[in-house]
Design a protein around this motif. Structure first.
Motif, PDB file in Angstrom:
ATOM      1  N   ASN A  26       0.850  -1.190   0.000  1.00  0.00           N
ATOM      2  CA  ASN A  26       0.000   0.000   0.000  1.00  0.00           C
ATOM      3  C   ASN A  26       0.884   1.238   0.000  1.00  0.00           C
ATOM      4  N   VAL A  27       0.825   1.999  -1.068  1.00  0.00           N
ATOM      5  CA  VAL A  27       1.628   3.219  -1.175  1.00  0.00           C
ATOM      6  C   VAL A  27       0.785   4.465  -0.925  1.00  0.00           C
ATOM      7  N   CYS A  28      -0.478   4.255  -0.563  1.00  0.00           N
ATOM      8  CA  CYS A  28      -1.367   5.376  -0.283  1.00  0.00           C
ATOM      9  C   CYS A  28      -1.100   5.909   1.121  1.00  0.00           C
ATOM     10  N   PRO A  29      -1.309   7.199   1.335  1.00  0.00           N
ATOM     11  CA  PRO A  29      -1.193   7.720   2.691  1.00  0.00           C
ATOM     12  C   PRO A  29      -2.315   7.136   3.554  1.00  0.00           C
ATOM     13  N   PRO A  30      -2.095   7.038   4.856  1.00  0.00           N
ATOM     14  CA  PRO A  30      -3.156   6.502   5.711  1.00  0.00           C
ATOM     15  C   PRO A  30      -4.367   7.431   5.710  1.00  0.00           C
ATOM     16  N   PRO A  31      -5.548   6.874   5.986  1.00  0.00           N
ATOM     17  CA  PRO A  31      -6.735   7.725   6.018  1.00  0.00           C
ATOM     18  C   PRO A  31      -6.646   8.729   7.157  1.00  0.00           C
ATOM     19  N   PRO A  32      -7.299   9.884   7.014  1.00  0.00           N
ATOM     20  CA  PRO A  32      -7.254  10.868   8.096  1.00  0.00           C
ATOM     21  C   PRO A  32      -7.978  10.334   9.328  1.00  0.00           C
ATOM     22  N   PRO A  33      -7.575  10.805  10.505  1.00  0.00           N
ATOM     23  CA  PRO A  33      -8.251  10.334  11.715  1.00  0.00           C
ATOM     24  C   PRO A  33      -9.680  10.859  11.784  1.00  0.00           C
ATOM     25  N   ASP A  34     -10.541  10.117  12.441  1.00  0.00           N
ATOM     26  CA  ASP A  34     -11.912  10.561  12.703  1.00  0.00           C
ATOM     27  C   ASP A  34     -11.867  11.342  14.011  1.00  0.00           C
ATOM     28  N   CYS A  35     -11.714  12.657  13.917  1.00  0.00           N
ATOM     29  CA  CYS A  35     -11.510  13.495  15.104  1.00  0.00           C
ATOM     30  C   CYS A  35     -12.685  13.411  16.072  1.00  0.00           C
TER      31      CYS A  35
END
Length: 73
Positions: A26-35
């Motif tokens: 997986n070369v995608c950035p991690p998903p943003p956090p659910d704040c």
């Protein structure tokens, strides 16, 4: 058969040969956090004390600090 990765849904590519699927790195950035979810967890963890919470979905940085001073134990 093969499927290209799709970073918009955080899915790496993969190939299937003779019924065996192999996932590409997986070369995608991690998903943003659910704040909102993280703040709720922070609140529960610190309860009944107050807390300081910060979250930046653009950088993925977040923190939770329980305020113990003056808090009933």
């Amino acid at each position: 058969s093969g499927v290209d990765g799709n970073c918009s849904i955080y899915e790496p590519g993969h190939v299937t040969c003779d019924g065996q699927t192999t996932w590409c790195p997986n070369v995608c950035p991690p998903p943003p956090p659910d704040c909102g979810e993280l703040e709720q967890e922070c609140s529960w963890e610190c309860n009944p004390c107050g807390y300081r919470f910060s979250c930046d979905p653009d950088t993925g940085d977040w923190s939770c600090r329980c305020i113990l001073q003056g808090c009933p134990q």
